[in-house]
Design an enzyme around this catalytic site. Sequence first.
Site, PDB file in Angstrom:
ATOM      1  N   LYS A  68       0.881  -1.444   0.040  1.00  0.00           N
ATOM      2  CA  LYS A  68      -0.102   0.043   0.001  1.00  0.00           C
ATOM      3  C   LYS A  68       0.794   1.349   0.036  1.00  0.00           C
ATOM      4  O   LYS A  68       0.580   2.393  -0.780  1.00  0.00           O
ATOM      5  CB  LYS A  68      -0.786  -0.111   1.325  1.00  0.00           C
ATOM      6  N   GLN A 111      -3.843  -1.620   9.999  1.00  0.00           N
ATOM      7  CA  GLN A 111      -3.897  -2.819   9.346  1.00  0.00           C
ATOM      8  C   GLN A 111      -4.456  -3.806  10.367  1.00  0.00           C
ATOM      9  O   GLN A 111      -3.822  -3.740  11.458  1.00  0.00           O
ATOM     10  CB  GLN A 111      -2.377  -3.063   9.098  1.00  0.00           C
ATOM     11  N   ASP A 134     -10.614   2.750   4.660  1.00  0.00           N
ATOM     12  CA  ASP A 134     -10.929   1.338   4.651  1.00  0.00           C
ATOM     13  C   ASP A 134     -12.250   1.099   4.457  1.00  0.00           C
ATOM     14  O   ASP A 134     -13.102   0.011   4.146  1.00  0.00           O
ATOM     15  CB  ASP A 134     -10.387   0.643   5.737  1.00  0.00           C
TER      16      ASP A 134
END
Length: 308
Positions: A68, A111, A134
């Site tokens: 990412k 994460q 997200d």
Amino acid sequence: MEAKIELWICLIIKCKEDKLKILDGKYISSVIRSEIKTEVERNSPARPHLCAILIGDNGASRTYVNAKVKACEEVGFKSTLLHYDDISELDLLKKIEEINNDKNIDGLIVQLPLPKHIDENKITLAVKPAKDVDGFHPVNMGKMMLGLDSMIPATPAGIIELIKRYKIETLGKKCVVVGRSNIVGLPISVLLGKNKYPGNCTVTLTHSKSKNLKEICASADILIVALGVANFIKSDMVKKNCVIIDVGISRVKSDKTKSGWKLLGDVDFENVKDKCDYITPVPGGVGPMTIAMLLANTLKAAKKENKF
Ligand code: NDP
């Protein structure tokens, strides 16, 4: 001469791919990333800024976060990676609050999975919805359910974008989703049931307690699989000429690769591919699309802050 040979090789590969009807997430994600890069360059010197928090030493998580961060650099975003060997829940919440208030940061991802002493729900709720690239915060999930403008979770958003870019017909189709997680199965089943394109499907959401899964899957025009069991979907579980989107990623031992590992999807690709109209490969299907849509969400967050 060399250029001509290269061109012929490309054409032969392309013809083979056309026959296989691969939904090439790697290629589509590169197109999206170059579109984003162009937009960033046009608005220079302003740059969207993504912050990623990683806790612990889970190898897969580190690989995902690094991918990412690398993708951010490639499109000209700023990125900050905060890696903690360990951190208390309270200190993590304080850090998130600090980032929520930092005007220089547009998007924040934490994460998953988190260590056991940290409550995932508390962390999801702590991220400011406007920076929640997200799309996991209940405000974003709720808005998505209602069809309001929101951050759509990156993996379902990537599946929708793949369907759009390949112009796959969805109206009136029977869509079966295997796996009901909050980040993949549940949101994609909602999105494909919406009264718009892609959407207007008749959706069946299945899980580990579903009965007659084989028959249900074999009735699908569009089969979306996200359970995390390598090669779970066999040829007798799919209908002829269906569309298959394989979200699963399992790392299994292999004596054929240099690393000793290979990635497998949830679909038995080799034995299923000739039966369907379209299929995503693993790797190179949904994975790269997820990263592309994370970048798209970060750009969207930056636009909301009037940076663009
Ligand atoms: P979860 O583990 O959160 O959910 C798995 C789901 O599959 C659950 O709903 C579970 O049912 C269901 N399930 C498990 N076993 C069976 C079975 N035998 N039959 C039917 N359903 C079953 O997984 P995620 O959604 O987070 O991830 C799924 C896979 O997708 C993983 O391989 C993951 O690595 C991959 N992934 C890939 C991404 C990408 O970018 N390509 C992004 C996110 C995930 P129940 O609810 O009853 O337990």
